[in-house]
Design a protein around this motif. Structure first.
Motif, PDB file in Angstrom:
ATOM      1  N   GLY A  34       0.810  -1.207   0.000  1.00 52.21           N
ATOM      2  CA  GLY A  34       0.000   0.000   0.000  1.00 52.21           C
ATOM      3  C   GLY A  34       0.848   1.264   0.000  1.00 52.21           C
ATOM      4  O   GLY A  34       0.533   2.240  -0.646  1.00 52.21           O
TER       5      GLY A  34
ATOM      6  N   MET B  80      -8.062  -0.688   1.019  1.00 57.66           N
ATOM      7  CA  MET B  80      -8.130  -0.110  -0.321  1.00 57.66           C
ATOM      8  C   MET B  80      -9.102  -0.865  -1.233  1.00 57.66           C
ATOM      9  O   MET B  80      -9.531  -0.337  -2.246  1.00 57.66           O
ATOM     10  CB  MET B  80      -6.745  -0.057  -0.972  1.00 57.66           C
ATOM     11  CG  MET B  80      -5.693   0.659  -0.161  1.00 57.66           C
ATOM     12  SD  MET B  80      -5.727   2.462  -0.265  1.00 57.66           S
ATOM     13  CE  MET B  80      -4.601   2.753  -1.624  1.00 57.66           C
TER      14      MET B  80
ATOM     15  N   PHE C 259     -13.519   5.256  -7.628  1.00 56.56           N
ATOM     16  CA  PHE C 259     -12.685   5.937  -6.643  1.00 56.56           C
ATOM     17  C   PHE C 259     -11.501   6.601  -7.326  1.00 56.56           C
ATOM     18  O   PHE C 259     -10.904   6.035  -8.242  1.00 56.56           O
ATOM     19  CB  PHE C 259     -12.160   4.943  -5.596  1.00 56.56           C
ATOM     20  CG  PHE C 259     -13.124   4.684  -4.470  1.00 56.56           C
ATOM     21  CD1 PHE C 259     -12.984   5.352  -3.265  1.00 56.56           C
ATOM     22  CD2 PHE C 259     -14.177   3.794  -4.630  1.00 56.56           C
ATOM     23  CE1 PHE C 259     -13.881   5.123  -2.223  1.00 56.56           C
ATOM     24  CE2 PHE C 259     -15.075   3.554  -3.591  1.00 56.56           C
ATOM     25  CZ  PHE C 259     -14.929   4.221  -2.391  1.00 56.56           C
ATOM     26  N   GLY C 260     -11.160   7.796  -6.878  1.00 56.60           N
ATOM     27  CA  GLY C 260      -9.935   8.442  -7.324  1.00 56.60           C
ATOM     28  C   GLY C 260      -8.820   8.137  -6.332  1.00 56.60           C
ATOM     29  O   GLY C 260      -8.789   7.069  -5.717  1.00 56.60           O
ATOM     30  N   GLN C 261      -7.909   9.091  -6.181  1.00 62.26           N
ATOM     31  CA  GLN C 261      -6.775   8.919  -5.278  1.00 62.26           C
ATOM     32  C   GLN C 261      -7.207   8.804  -3.822  1.00 62.26           C
ATOM     33  O   GLN C 261      -8.110   9.500  -3.389  1.00 62.26           O
ATOM     34  CB  GLN C 261      -5.859  10.143  -5.379  1.00 62.26           C
ATOM     35  CG  GLN C 261      -5.457  10.485  -6.777  1.00 62.26           C
ATOM     36  CD  GLN C 261      -5.070  11.944  -6.894  1.00 62.26           C
ATOM     37  OE1 GLN C 261      -3.957  12.310  -6.556  1.00 62.26           O
ATOM     38  NE2 GLN C 261      -5.959  12.781  -7.368  1.00 62.26           N
ATOM     39  N   THR C 262      -6.528   7.940  -3.105  1.00 62.98           N
ATOM     40  CA  THR C 262      -6.736   7.821  -1.661  1.00 62.98           C
ATOM     41  C   THR C 262      -5.866   8.855  -0.952  1.00 62.98           C
ATOM     42  O   THR C 262      -4.762   9.143  -1.395  1.00 62.98           O
ATOM     43  CB  THR C 262      -6.343   6.406  -1.210  1.00 62.98           C
ATOM     44  OG1 THR C 262      -7.218   5.471  -1.844  1.00 62.98           O
ATOM     45  CG2 THR C 262      -6.429   6.241   0.289  1.00 62.98           C
TER      46      THR C 262
ATOM     47  N   SER D 178      -4.398  10.464   3.007  1.00 62.40           N
ATOM     48  CA  SER D 178      -4.199  10.196   4.432  1.00 62.40           C
ATOM     49  C   SER D 178      -4.375  11.496   5.194  1.00 62.40           C
ATOM     50  O   SER D 178      -3.875  12.538   4.777  1.00 62.40           O
ATOM     51  CB  SER D 178      -2.780   9.685   4.689  1.00 62.40           C
ATOM     52  OG  SER D 178      -2.612   8.405   4.150  1.00 62.40           O
TER      53      SER D 178
ATOM     54  N   ARG E 238      -5.567  16.889  -3.996  1.00 60.22           N
ATOM     55  CA  ARG E 238      -5.919  15.547  -4.455  1.00 60.22           C
ATOM     56  C   ARG E 238      -7.422  15.303  -4.342  1.00 60.22           C
ATOM     57  O   ARG E 238      -8.047  14.747  -5.245  1.00 60.22           O
ATOM     58  CB  ARG E 238      -5.165  14.485  -3.653  1.00 60.22           C
ATOM     59  CG  ARG E 238      -3.656  14.524  -3.909  1.00 60.22           C
ATOM     60  CD  ARG E 238      -2.941  13.280  -3.375  1.00 60.22           C
ATOM     61  NE  ARG E 238      -1.670  13.117  -4.059  1.00 60.22           N
ATOM     62  CZ  ARG E 238      -1.207  11.965  -4.540  1.00 60.22           C
ATOM     63  NH1 ARG E 238      -1.897  10.861  -4.389  1.00 60.22           N
ATOM     64  NH2 ARG E 238      -0.045  11.909  -5.175  1.00 60.22           N
TER      65      ARG E 238
ATOM     66  N   LEU F 282      -7.915   7.874   4.680  1.00 64.21           N
ATOM     67  CA  LEU F 282      -7.401   7.014   5.739  1.00 64.21           C
ATOM     68  C   LEU F 282      -6.961   7.893   6.895  1.00 64.21           C
ATOM     69  O   LEU F 282      -6.335   8.926   6.694  1.00 64.21           O
ATOM     70  CB  LEU F 282      -6.224   6.184   5.211  1.00 64.21           C
ATOM     71  CG  LEU F 282      -6.564   5.305   4.005  1.00 64.21           C
ATOM     72  CD1 LEU F 282      -5.331   4.565   3.514  1.00 64.21           C
ATOM     73  CD2 LEU F 282      -7.683   4.328   4.345  1.00 64.21           C
TER      74      LEU F 282
END
Lengths: 240, 240
Positions: B42, B69, B82-85, B87, B103, B117
């Motif tokens: 990840g 994810m 889903f796009g970018q994850t 944090s 983002r 996250l």
């Protein structure tokens, strides 16, 4: 069945999509387990099963699983830098769908990587057998990285919006998670003729927002014959 | 150790990031297994271990695992959308990082969902203990959905680029994959004061490109008191 100590029914796509009543029958009173490859909620099919189960007041418990959607991290690119995943289907003479193209372009425009999942045909009838109502199935087919690249480059040439091109860096990711797992990186053009061997195949187009550590891993997957070109393109288009 | 029949060393973040030599020591001659939570690739930490192992000619075999994810698909939204994850870390009086904001905006601008996250602090020293070189660790802390929403809305107010707002639809996803897993949907503002209980928490901001079947699942996670507002916002901003 001996392994599970339970009766097992193999559910093909047709059964899952059209006969969900059969799967859910009696599930109020007996335990029914539905096993899938990858994570169960990657696409709508299984969500639909859950919605129907809810309507019938059947409690649902999910045990998640590894999936290509995260295992792809093994190719050296960070999951955080991936945009939308797309699916590529086989073109026919009359049907060359490119609805995935704007999604790839959206990802590439903001520098993100794109995971391309490739078509699988299992238990498909030929048009002729379908027309005659004969339940004869073709042998299973699995799209190769080569076919995917060919189709993608054809659509780019047709649409010309510069979402990617022959010199875009990519990674062929094959048999991921198996003992013969293999990653090969290079330009789309270089990978066109590369022999990746047995299925399953997936492809990743690399976005410009590639971190140095990602680049180091990815270059490690580049065959020697492609490295000079790889370094040239990386320096020209990717390094920031 | 009894379960595995092998000696087990618990590796904290410090050990994994600074003492990878210890982990890799002797791995040329004996089998070393490195166990992680979620999928190993990840983030960059474990990729770094693989690169170092390669340099030392240590063969690496990976067994993939389920991860937030992909397990996040259980919230009813399709992984394809889903796009970018991102944090989210805890803000302090002097450090309120918002590098994740562009983002989220990129995702939202093209209608995609964003998985957020949330920060975890395990084996962290207080600034005072760190300054004095005392290896005393604070109790583990886990960010709640509420804190994440608060911080996100603060940054939106500050930057004002309209990446999202108090009326953006979201889902609090807590204890995913456990028997007390819970999803609560509503607007960001509504969820601010919702009590989600024990960790771990994650948050999803819903993109405008929400499919009808996704909406049906997500509405199923909306408490009755929030439903009128949910429907109003959905009709106004999401339905296409």
């Amino acid at each position: 069945e001996a392994f599970y100590g339970k009766p097992v029914t193999v559910a093909d796509r047709e059964m899952v999509e059209s006969e969900s009543d059969t799967i859910l029958a009696n599930a109020q009173t007996v335990n029914v387990a539905f096993l899938v490859v990858g994570d169960p909620f990657g696409a709508t099919t299984h969500t639909d099963l859950v919605i129907r189960a809810k309507e019938l007041a059947i409690p649902v418990e999910t045990i998640h699983n590894a999936s290509i959607m995260n295992a792809i991290g093994a190719c050296g690119l960070q999951l955080y830098n991936f945009g939308q995943t797309i699916s590529m289907v086989w073109f026919t003479d009359t049907w060359r769908p490119d609805s995935w193209y704007p999604r790839v372009k959206e990802n590439r425009d903001i520098g993100l990587h794109t995971l391309c999942l490739l078509d699988i045909k299992v238990k498909e009838q030929s048009l002729e057998n379908m027309a005659r109502g004969r339940l004869i199935y073709e042998p299973p087919r699995f799209m190769t990285v080569n076919t995917c690249l060919e189709q993608m480059l054809e659509i780019e040439e047709k649409r010309g919006e510069n979402a990617y091109g022959p010199e875009t860096l990519a990674i062929g990711c094959v048999r991921l998670g198996t003992s013969t797992q293999l990653f090969v990186s290079g330009t789309m053009e270089q990978l066109l003729d590369e022999d990746f061997g047995e299925p399953l195949h997936s492809l990743v187009l690399i976005g410009k927002r590639m971190h140095v550590m990602e680049a180091e891993m990815v270059r490690g997957f580049c065959p020697e014959k492609y490295q000079a070109k790889f370094d040239e393109i990386y320096k020209r288009d990717y390094e920031s």
